[in-house]
Design a protein around this motif. Structure first.
Motif, PDB file in Angstrom:
ATOM      1  N   CYS A  23      -8.760 -39.138 -18.291  1.00  0.00           N
ATOM      2  CA  CYS A  23      -7.525 -39.930 -17.708  1.00  0.00           C
ATOM      3  C   CYS A  23      -6.628 -40.101 -19.274  1.00  0.00           C
ATOM      4  O   CYS A  23      -5.249 -39.274 -19.059  1.00  0.00           O
ATOM      5  CB  CYS A  23      -7.833 -41.517 -17.540  1.00  0.00           C
ATOM      6  SG  CYS A  23      -6.556 -42.610 -17.207  1.00  0.00           S
TER       7      CYS A  23
ATOM      8  N   ARG B  14      -6.577 -31.552 -17.804  1.00  0.00           N
ATOM      9  CA  ARG B  14      -5.678 -32.685 -17.987  1.00  0.00           C
ATOM     10  C   ARG B  14      -5.932 -33.511 -18.980  1.00  0.00           C
ATOM     11  O   ARG B  14      -7.050 -33.623 -19.390  1.00  0.00           O
ATOM     12  CB  ARG B  14      -5.615 -33.502 -16.672  1.00  0.00           C
ATOM     13  CG  ARG B  14      -6.817 -34.365 -16.114  1.00  0.00           C
ATOM     14  CD  ARG B  14      -6.611 -35.544 -15.309  1.00  0.00           C
ATOM     15  NE  ARG B  14      -6.020 -36.424 -16.118  1.00  0.00           N
ATOM     16  CZ  ARG B  14      -5.327 -37.553 -15.648  1.00  0.00           C
ATOM     17  NH1 ARG B  14      -4.836 -37.255 -14.442  1.00  0.00           N
ATOM     18  NH2 ARG B  14      -4.893 -38.369 -16.178  1.00  0.00           N
TER      19      ARG B  14
ATOM     20  N   LYS C 251       0.442 -42.755 -21.714  1.00  0.00           N
ATOM     21  CA  LYS C 251      -0.051 -43.518 -20.539  1.00  0.00           C
ATOM     22  C   LYS C 251       0.719 -44.809 -19.754  1.00  0.00           C
ATOM     23  O   LYS C 251       0.920 -45.755 -20.486  1.00  0.00           O
ATOM     24  CB  LYS C 251      -1.622 -44.145 -20.719  1.00  0.00           C
ATOM     25  CG  LYS C 251      -2.644 -43.126 -21.135  1.00  0.00           C
ATOM     26  CD  LYS C 251      -2.721 -42.036 -20.269  1.00  0.00           C
ATOM     27  CE  LYS C 251      -3.235 -42.665 -18.800  1.00  0.00           C
ATOM     28  NZ  LYS C 251      -3.395 -41.615 -17.770  1.00  0.00           N
TER      29      LYS C 251
ATOM     30  N   HIS D 107      -7.615 -41.262  -8.777  1.00  0.00           N
ATOM     31  CA  HIS D 107      -6.466 -42.650  -8.869  1.00  0.00           C
ATOM     32  C   HIS D 107      -6.518 -43.271  -7.121  1.00  0.00           C
ATOM     33  O   HIS D 107      -6.408 -44.373  -7.202  1.00  0.00           O
ATOM     34  CB  HIS D 107      -5.358 -42.138  -9.176  1.00  0.00           C
ATOM     35  CG  HIS D 107      -5.460 -41.794 -10.696  1.00  0.00           C
ATOM     36  ND1 HIS D 107      -5.361 -40.683 -11.278  1.00  0.00           N
ATOM     37  CD2 HIS D 107      -5.068 -42.702 -11.942  1.00  0.00           C
ATOM     38  CE1 HIS D 107      -5.610 -40.786 -12.484  1.00  0.00           C
ATOM     39  NE2 HIS D 107      -5.254 -41.931 -12.820  1.00  0.00           N
TER      40      HIS D 107
ATOM     41  N   GLU E 175     -10.637 -36.712 -12.544  1.00  0.00           N
ATOM     42  CA  GLU E 175     -10.843 -37.452 -13.857  1.00  0.00           C
ATOM     43  C   GLU E 175     -12.336 -37.297 -14.214  1.00  0.00           C
ATOM     44  O   GLU E 175     -13.318 -37.699 -13.445  1.00  0.00           O
ATOM     45  CB  GLU E 175     -10.258 -38.821 -13.943  1.00  0.00           C
ATOM     46  CG  GLU E 175      -8.894 -38.728 -14.005  1.00  0.00           C
ATOM     47  CD  GLU E 175      -8.461 -40.434 -14.272  1.00  0.00           C
ATOM     48  OE1 GLU E 175      -7.245 -40.345 -14.832  1.00  0.00           O
ATOM     49  OE2 GLU E 175      -8.983 -41.402 -14.094  1.00  0.00           O
TER      50      GLU E 175
ATOM     51  N   ASP F  40      -9.502 -45.935 -17.257  1.00  0.00           N
ATOM     52  CA  ASP F  40      -9.937 -45.453 -15.867  1.00  0.00           C
ATOM     53  C   ASP F  40     -11.448 -44.750 -15.849  1.00  0.00           C
ATOM     54  O   ASP F  40     -11.802 -43.872 -15.180  1.00  0.00           O
ATOM     55  CB  ASP F  40      -9.061 -44.290 -15.252  1.00  0.00           C
ATOM     56  CG  ASP F  40      -7.934 -44.964 -14.751  1.00  0.00           C
ATOM     57  OD1 ASP F  40      -7.675 -46.286 -14.526  1.00  0.00           O
ATOM     58  OD2 ASP F  40      -6.623 -44.167 -14.512  1.00  0.00           O
TER      59      ASP F  40
ATOM     60  N   GLN G 180     -13.443 -44.615 -12.506  1.00  0.00           N
ATOM     61  CA  GLN G 180     -13.213 -43.689 -11.489  1.00  0.00           C
ATOM     62  C   GLN G 180     -13.642 -42.339 -12.207  1.00  0.00           C
ATOM     63  O   GLN G 180     -13.380 -41.089 -11.492  1.00  0.00           O
ATOM     64  CB  GLN G 180     -11.918 -43.726 -10.920  1.00  0.00           C
ATOM     65  CG  GLN G 180     -10.863 -43.502 -12.066  1.00  0.00           C
ATOM     66  CD  GLN G 180      -9.283 -43.794 -11.826  1.00  0.00           C
ATOM     67  OE1 GLN G 180      -9.034 -44.732 -10.970  1.00  0.00           O
ATOM     68  NE2 GLN G 180      -8.537 -42.942 -11.983  1.00  0.00           N
TER      69      GLN G 180
HETATM   70 MN    MN Z   1      -6.273 -42.286 -14.896  1.00  0.00          MN
END
Ligand code: MN
Ligand code: PEP
Length: 337
Positions: free
Chosen positions: A102, A126, A131, A272, A298, A309, A312
């Motif tokens: 993330c 990524r 953020k 997300h 992610e 995050d 997730q």
């Molecule tokens: Mn994220």
């Protein structure tokens, strides 16, 4: 444009509508039925943009014929757009997976994660440097330091990189370090930002807003395209609904709808959308099955200690296992991976 008049519309009301359409420069075709009158406005619909016909006395319904988005529509361009990111072709029948943490936390961990997602089959890395956090007290990203680590990970792996831009003042900096600029869900309708990104000319991944309709997403893409930049990927990442079992509700139907409406490649970000790592795999497979051109997932080496995050994020091993399953589903729907 078609204008349907109310059953009780008077002759004077009908004539008023006709006159205003003609005055705007369009021709008019009036079809007077037993029950209702229908007016067809023939010509450039854009000339009627500032005429609020639906509020005119006697008017029941106004139906535009053309879509409000033009450059990004399939009407405008039949063939699907293929975006070439340093040899990685997006939208050309090959499923592309964007993976990574993330937020960028440190160089070693990012380079290591990049190597692992690449080995598993991801083609783009990524990592967030800026953020968009709900709380101003949460980790806001490493900023330029993070972009430097991203560049190091690119150098170590050869993977193109993507990161989110939140402020037009950072565009030049971003363009120096990233191959794709990400516009996050919270900025989908930041129209000044979209215009600046359009001018910058870099490929863009535009995420759907938290409560944006598909039409609004396409209108936002139109802002970028209107500046001459059509290298846009759209990304469904879940929308807000009454449901609380998942962070957001993944709108999978958006994928085939978007594929019908636009020539732009369509991505899905299940991470997300659901907010829970255990649900990322099934929804990734579902996204591929409904025709997504790519996924954004992610991945973090130690989700429990992630600064953003973690809940997730998939561990690299889980991500590699998921890639195996993604290959099977992709093959079943005729996509190369
Ligand atoms: Mn994220
Ligand atoms: C992200 O991808 O880092 C992100 C913040 O996602 P979204 O804008 O979809 O919330």
């Amino acid at each position: 444009m078609i204008i349907v008049l109310k059953h009780e519309a008077s002759q004077a009301e009908i004539e008023h509508v006709v006159e205003r359409i003609k005055a705007a420069g369009l021709a008019v075709h009036v079809s007077q039925g037993k029950e209702r009158t229908i007016i067809g406005a023939i010509g450039d619909e854009a000339l009627l943009r500032n005429l609020p016909l639906d509020t005119f006395p006697g008017v029941e319904n106004v139906m535009p014929i053309l879509k409000p988005y033009k450059l990004v529509s399939r009407e405008f361009r039949k063939e699907s757009t293929v975006i070439d990111i340093g040899g990685v072709k997006i939208g050309g029948g090959q499923l592309q997976v964007i993976a990574g943490p993330c937020s960028i936390e440190n160089k070693e961990s990012l380079v290591d994660t990049a190597k692992q997602v690449q080995a598993a089959g991801a083609n783009i890395l990524r990592g967030g440097a800026f953020k968009p956090r709900t709380s101003p007290y949460d980790f806001q990203g490493l900023g330029i330091e993070g972009l430097k680590y991203l560049a190091a990970a690119k150098k170590a792996t050869g993977l193109p990189v993507i990161s989110e831009l939140m402020d037009p003042r950072d565009i030049e900096l971003m363009c120096e370090y990233v191959d794709i600029i990400q516009i996050g869900a919270r900025n989908m309708q930041n129209f000044r930002l979209l215009t600046e990104v359009g001018k910058a000319g870099k490929p863009v991944l535009l995420k759907r807003g938290l409560s944006a309709t598909i039409k609004e997403l396409l209108m936002s893409a139109e802002y970028i395209a209107a500046q001459g930049n059509v290298n846009i990927m759209l990304c469904e990442r879940g929308v807000r609904t009454f449901e609380t079992a998942t962070r957001n509700t993944l709108d999978l139907s958006a994928v085939p709808v978007l594929k019908e409406e636009t020539h732009l490649p369509v991505f899905v970000d299940p991470s997300h959308a659901v907010g829970r790592w255990a649900l990322v795999a099934p929804l990734s497979l579902a996204a591929v099955a409904v025709g997504a051109d790519g996924l954004m997932i992610e991945v973090h080496p130690d989700p429990e200690s992630a600064l953003c995050d973690g809940a997730q994020s998939l561990k690299p091993k889980k991500f590699a296992a998921l890639m195996e399953d993604i290959r099977k589903v992709a093959a079943a729907v005729g996509m190369a991976v």
